[in-house]
Scaffold this active site. Structure first.
Site, PDB file in Angstrom:
ATOM      1  CD1 TRP A 169     -39.053 -17.667  56.883  1.00  0.00           C
ATOM      2  CD2 TRP A 169     -38.514 -16.125  58.396  1.00  0.00           C
ATOM      3  NE1 TRP A 169     -37.706 -17.421  56.767  1.00  0.00           N
ATOM      4  CE2 TRP A 169     -37.345 -16.469  57.689  1.00  0.00           C
ATOM      5  CE3 TRP A 169     -38.422 -15.165  59.411  1.00  0.00           C
ATOM      6  CZ2 TRP A 169     -36.100 -15.883  57.957  1.00  0.00           C
ATOM      7  CZ3 TRP A 169     -37.182 -14.583  59.675  1.00  0.00           C
ATOM      8  CH2 TRP A 169     -36.045 -14.946  58.952  1.00  0.00           C
ATOM      9  CE  LYS A 193     -45.982 -21.641  50.663  1.00  0.00           C
ATOM     10  NZ  LYS A 193     -45.731 -21.752  52.098  1.00  0.00           N
ATOM     11  CB  ALA A 195     -43.285 -18.594  55.705  1.00  0.00           C
ATOM     12  CB  SER A 248     -34.877 -16.675  49.034  1.00  0.00           C
ATOM     13  OG  SER A 248     -35.492 -17.824  48.473  1.00  0.00           O
ATOM     14  CD  GLU A 269     -41.536  -6.248  46.255  1.00  0.00           C
ATOM     15  OE1 GLU A 269     -40.378  -5.977  46.622  1.00  0.00           O
ATOM     16  OE2 GLU A 269     -42.250  -5.434  45.642  1.00  0.00           O
ATOM     17  CG  LEU A 270     -37.233 -11.906  44.102  1.00  0.00           C
ATOM     18  CD1 LEU A 270     -36.549 -12.352  42.823  1.00  0.00           C
ATOM     19  CD2 LEU A 270     -38.147 -12.990  44.644  1.00  0.00           C
ATOM     20  NE  ARG A 297     -37.726  -2.223  59.431  1.00  0.00           N
ATOM     21  CZ  ARG A 297     -38.654  -2.504  58.519  1.00  0.00           C
ATOM     22  NH1 ARG A 297     -39.920  -2.535  58.852  1.00  0.00           N
ATOM     23  NH2 ARG A 297     -38.326  -2.735  57.271  1.00  0.00           N
ATOM     24  CB  CYS A 303     -35.827  -8.054  52.119  1.00  0.00           C
ATOM     25  SG  CYS A 303     -37.225  -6.939  52.334  1.00  0.00           S
ATOM     26  CD  GLU A 400     -31.394 -11.648  51.647  1.00  0.00           C
ATOM     27  OE1 GLU A 400     -31.764 -12.786  51.323  1.00  0.00           O
ATOM     28  OE2 GLU A 400     -32.166 -10.725  51.923  1.00  0.00           O
TER      29      GLU A 400
HETATM   30  P1  NAP Z   1     -38.075 -18.479  50.949  1.00  0.00           P
HETATM   31  O1  NAP Z   1     -37.377 -19.670  51.462  1.00  0.00           O
HETATM   32  O2  NAP Z   1     -37.861 -18.077  49.537  1.00  0.00           O
HETATM   33  O3  NAP Z   1     -39.635 -18.770  51.202  1.00  0.00           O
HETATM   34  C1  NAP Z   1     -40.609 -17.806  50.884  1.00  0.00           C
HETATM   35  C2  NAP Z   1     -41.936 -18.507  50.647  1.00  0.00           C
HETATM   36  O4  NAP Z   1     -41.808 -19.358  49.514  1.00  0.00           O
HETATM   37  C3  NAP Z   1     -42.395 -19.386  51.797  1.00  0.00           C
HETATM   38  O5  NAP Z   1     -43.800 -19.308  51.900  1.00  0.00           O
HETATM   39  C4  NAP Z   1     -41.972 -20.780  51.331  1.00  0.00           C
HETATM   40  O6  NAP Z   1     -42.738 -21.813  51.880  1.00  0.00           O
HETATM   41  C5  NAP Z   1     -42.256 -20.658  49.860  1.00  0.00           C
HETATM   42  N1  NAP Z   1     -41.561 -21.645  49.035  1.00  0.00           N
HETATM   43  C6  NAP Z   1     -40.392 -22.281  49.267  1.00  0.00           C
HETATM   44  N2  NAP Z   1     -40.107 -23.105  48.245  1.00  0.00           N
HETATM   45  C7  NAP Z   1     -41.101 -22.984  47.341  1.00  0.00           C
HETATM   46  C8  NAP Z   1     -41.385 -23.556  46.068  1.00  0.00           C
HETATM   47  N3  NAP Z   1     -40.570 -24.450  45.503  1.00  0.00           N
HETATM   48  N4  NAP Z   1     -42.509 -23.205  45.445  1.00  0.00           N
HETATM   49  C9  NAP Z   1     -43.356 -22.313  45.987  1.00  0.00           C
HETATM   50  N5  NAP Z   1     -43.151 -21.705  47.171  1.00  0.00           N
HETATM   51  C10 NAP Z   1     -42.039 -22.048  47.842  1.00  0.00           C
HETATM   52  O7  NAP Z   1     -37.779 -17.193  51.815  1.00  0.00           O
HETATM   53  P2  NAP Z   1     -37.850 -17.015  53.397  1.00  0.00           P
HETATM   54  O8  NAP Z   1     -36.669 -17.686  54.003  1.00  0.00           O
HETATM   55  O9  NAP Z   1     -39.211 -17.384  53.892  1.00  0.00           O
HETATM   56  O10 NAP Z   1     -37.725 -15.433  53.546  1.00  0.00           O
HETATM   57  C11 NAP Z   1     -36.522 -14.752  53.562  1.00  0.00           C
HETATM   58  C12 NAP Z   1     -36.212 -14.187  52.192  1.00  0.00           C
HETATM   59  O11 NAP Z   1     -37.276 -13.336  51.767  1.00  0.00           O
HETATM   60  C13 NAP Z   1     -34.970 -13.321  52.184  1.00  0.00           C
HETATM   61  O12 NAP Z   1     -34.226 -13.593  51.029  1.00  0.00           O
HETATM   62  C14 NAP Z   1     -35.536 -11.909  52.148  1.00  0.00           C
HETATM   63  O13 NAP Z   1     -34.665 -10.947  51.611  1.00  0.00           O
HETATM   64  C15 NAP Z   1     -36.750 -12.094  51.309  1.00  0.00           C
HETATM   65  N6  NAP Z   1     -37.718 -11.013  51.535  1.00  0.00           N
HETATM   66  C16 NAP Z   1     -37.888 -10.083  50.555  1.00  0.00           C
HETATM   67  C17 NAP Z   1     -38.753  -9.033  50.761  1.00  0.00           C
HETATM   68  C18 NAP Z   1     -38.970  -7.974  49.719  1.00  0.00           C
HETATM   69  O14 NAP Z   1     -39.923  -7.218  49.841  1.00  0.00           O
HETATM   70  N7  NAP Z   1     -38.134  -7.880  48.693  1.00  0.00           N
HETATM   71  C19 NAP Z   1     -39.461  -8.939  51.964  1.00  0.00           C
HETATM   72  C20 NAP Z   1     -39.257  -9.913  52.941  1.00  0.00           C
HETATM   73  C21 NAP Z   1     -38.386 -10.960  52.709  1.00  0.00           C
HETATM   74  P3  NAP Z   1     -42.191 -22.670  53.132  1.00  0.00           P
HETATM   75  O15 NAP Z   1     -42.080 -21.730  54.262  1.00  0.00           O
HETATM   76  O16 NAP Z   1     -43.238 -23.689  53.334  1.00  0.00           O
HETATM   77  O17 NAP Z   1     -40.861 -23.234  52.706  1.00  0.00           O
END
Ligand code: NAP
Length: 496
Positions: A169, A193, A195, A248, A269-270, A297, A303, A400
């Site tokens: 998101w 898919k 967020a 994540s 990309e975690l 930012r 991330c 984080e």
């Molecule tokens: P998240 O909880 O891991 O969710 C990311 C995506 O995965 C969402 O679309 C979520 O859907 C989906 N998801 C959740 N559980 C799942 C499952 N069991 N199977 C398949 N998909 C599933 O992460 P977030 O809170 O949205 O984002 C923040 C994280 O992203 C932070 O850790 C950040 O560092 C990381 N991030 C990394 C980068 C990079 O380039 N390395 C860039 C941006 C963000 P729902 O929303 O429906 O739960």
């Protein structure tokens, strides 16, 4: 990002972005599908807590229909001449750029980020289309003589197949276009898919891709409250060959295990835990400006956000004072207010996590220099906060923060700074500030991350390979590497 844009029709001459496109349904095979009686997912404005719209909740059957649509479109898209694919991607860039204001407003509304950050995101997101339009016509093969001299080696780069893309998101537009643009350039079809918190941007962009000439089924978008089973069903389909995930590390591990069952290619990309190091010889103004960018930012919801800030003993006090002055002067408010510099967090749970991390650091001896108290009233706000002397055993040194909290700690020597920087399971980004270029390059090489900002607080650039080492991920997005993630090398052994 300062990138010259071509002359475009005035935004007013174009149909408006449809902020409620997602309310029309899932986007499958070029149709908006909203099955009657289906549950929906509310999308909440984090500035107020009010519901903005609701989007459909896809089931496993919908996911199968999306893969069917991607499969039906695959042959035609793969056979579409690269020049034509390139023109369509260029058109996506042009339409996004022309509608920067509308898109930025929508991103700001559902994500909460300040408009200036949202405008930056639109420029960044659109640029992936321009960059990959250029890549689409430059995918080269190889033709070499084998070392024996007897045979020839022919290597073609072919689209990998149907791709499942999952995005977070915090950058609702850019995390999607960073995957969709190279996938389409490579000749792949996709199911995205986004967020659940920020689906409106993804659906609005789907309508824009259609307008740009992306054929039905090439991009499909679905939202669901059951991402586990819905994703598992898609990954189990033998026509799906690629999973590209941003999110994540925790969910990344789950998805890697799921993908392993079907031996799928994965780009991951975690999460991150970026160190920012300020040496005594740094230009103080440059270091403070860089730290503000690296920390604030998206209000710290990035991330790449500087999660741990290490300043050398000789500059520590001056740096802490200057950073605190800048942080405490930031204007906090709804993202869509033009003057806002720090918007709300995404959810009440995100605010709760930041509170827990700040309280933990203070209980272990950190000193609060500003902020640190959640305001009363509606919306999911947390104020810009600076903590000094954060101990290494504080939870925020390892997790984080994902919020507007600058965690400062002191170091004495270069070796100590490098050891602190590397004391994490993450390896996404790092920042180094020094006027000694030799030291800067030396330290950049010693830090185990995929990216280092040297005297810069921003590393993201569509023309550069973005990605992490260790538990921050696998693969790279952007630059010449981005499209390679969606291609498979086909080797043809031949004798002429
Ligand atoms: P998240 O909880 O891991 O969710 C990311 C995506 O995965 C969402 O679309 C979520 O859907 C989906 N998801 C959740 N559980 C799942 C499952 N069991 N199977 C398949 N998909 C599933 O992460 P977030 O809170 O949205 O984002 C923040 C994280 O992203 C932070 O850790 C950040 O560092 C990381 N991030 C990394 C980068 C990079 O380039 N390395 C860039 C941006 C963000 P729902 O929303 O429906 O739960």
């Amino acid at each position: 990002m300062n990138i010259a844009t071509p002359t475009l029709p005035a935004s007013s001459a174009l149909p408006a972005i449809d902020p409620a496109a997602g309310a029309r349904g899932l986007y499958i095979g070029g149709h908006w599908v909203r099955p009657a009686g289906r549950q929906s997912i509310p999308v909440v404005d984090p500035s107020s807590g009010a519901v903005l719209a609701d989007v459909p909740d896809a089931t496993i059957e919908d996911a199968k229909a999306a893969v069917d649509a991607a499969a039906a479109a695959a042959r035609g898209w793969r056979a579409t001449p690269p020049r034509r694919r390139s023109e369509i991607l260029s058109r996506c860039f042009e339409l996004m750029t022309a509608r920067t204001e509308e898109l930025a407003h929508l991103i700001s509304l559902e994500n909460g980020k300040a408009l200036r950050d949202a405008r930056g995101e639109v420029a960044y997101a659109a640029e992936f289309f321009r960059w990959n339009a250029e890549e689409a016509v430059r995918i080269r093969g190889e033709f070499t003589l084998s070392p024996t001299g007897a045979n020839h080696i022919v290597v073609d780069y072919e689209p990998i197949g149907i791709c499942v893309l999952i995005t977070p998101w915090n950058f609702p537009a850019a995390m999607a276009t960073r995957k969709i643009a190279p996938a389409l350039a490579a000749g792949c079809t996709v199911v995205l898919k986004p967020a659940s918190e920020t689906p409106l941007t993804a659906y609005a962009l789907a309508a824009l891709y259609e307008e740009a000439g992306v054929p039905p089924g090439v991009v499909n978008v679905l939202t669901t409250t059951t991402p586990g089973p819905v994703t598992a069903a898609m990954l189990a389909d033998p026509r799906v060959r690629k999973l590209s995930f941003t999110g994540s590390t925790q969910i990344g591990r789950v998805l890697l295990a799921e993908a392993a069952r079907h031996v799928l290619s994965c780009s991951m990309e975690l999460g991150g835990n970026a160190p920012l190091i300020v040496f005594d010889d740094a230009d103080l103004d440059v270091a403070v400006e860089g730290a503000m960018l690296a920390k604030m930012r998206n209000a710290g919801e990035a991330c790449t956000a500087a999660n741990r800030i290490y300043a050398q003993a000789g500059i520590y006090d001056r740096f802490a004072e200057a950073l605190t002055a800048r942080m405490s002067a930031l204007k906090v408010g709804p993202g869509t207010d033009a003057s806002t510099e720090c918007g709300p967090m995404i959810t009440p749970a995100a605010v709760g996590k930041i509170e827990r991390l700040v309280d933990d650091a203070v209980s272990r001896g950190a000193t609060l220099l500003c902020g640190g108290r959640r305001p009363e009233g509606a919306g999911f706000f947390y104020p810009p906060t600076v903590l000094s002397k954060v101990p290494h055993d504080a939870a925020m040194a390892h997790e984080e923060i994902f919020g507007p909290v600058a965690a400062l700690a002191r170091f004495e020597t270069e070796d100590e700074a490098v050891a602190f920087a590397n004391a994490t399971e993450y390896g996404l980004a790092a920042y180094v500030f020094t006027q000694d270029l030799a030291r800067g390059l030396r330290v950049a090489r010693r830090i185990d991350t995929g990216m280092v900002g040297l005297n810069r607080g921003l590393v993201s650039d569509p023309a550069a390979p973005f990605g992490g080492t260790k538990q921050s991920g696998l693969g790279r997005e952007g630059g010449a590497h981005g499209v390679l993630e969606f291609l498979e090398a086909k080797y043809i052994a031949t004798r002429l």
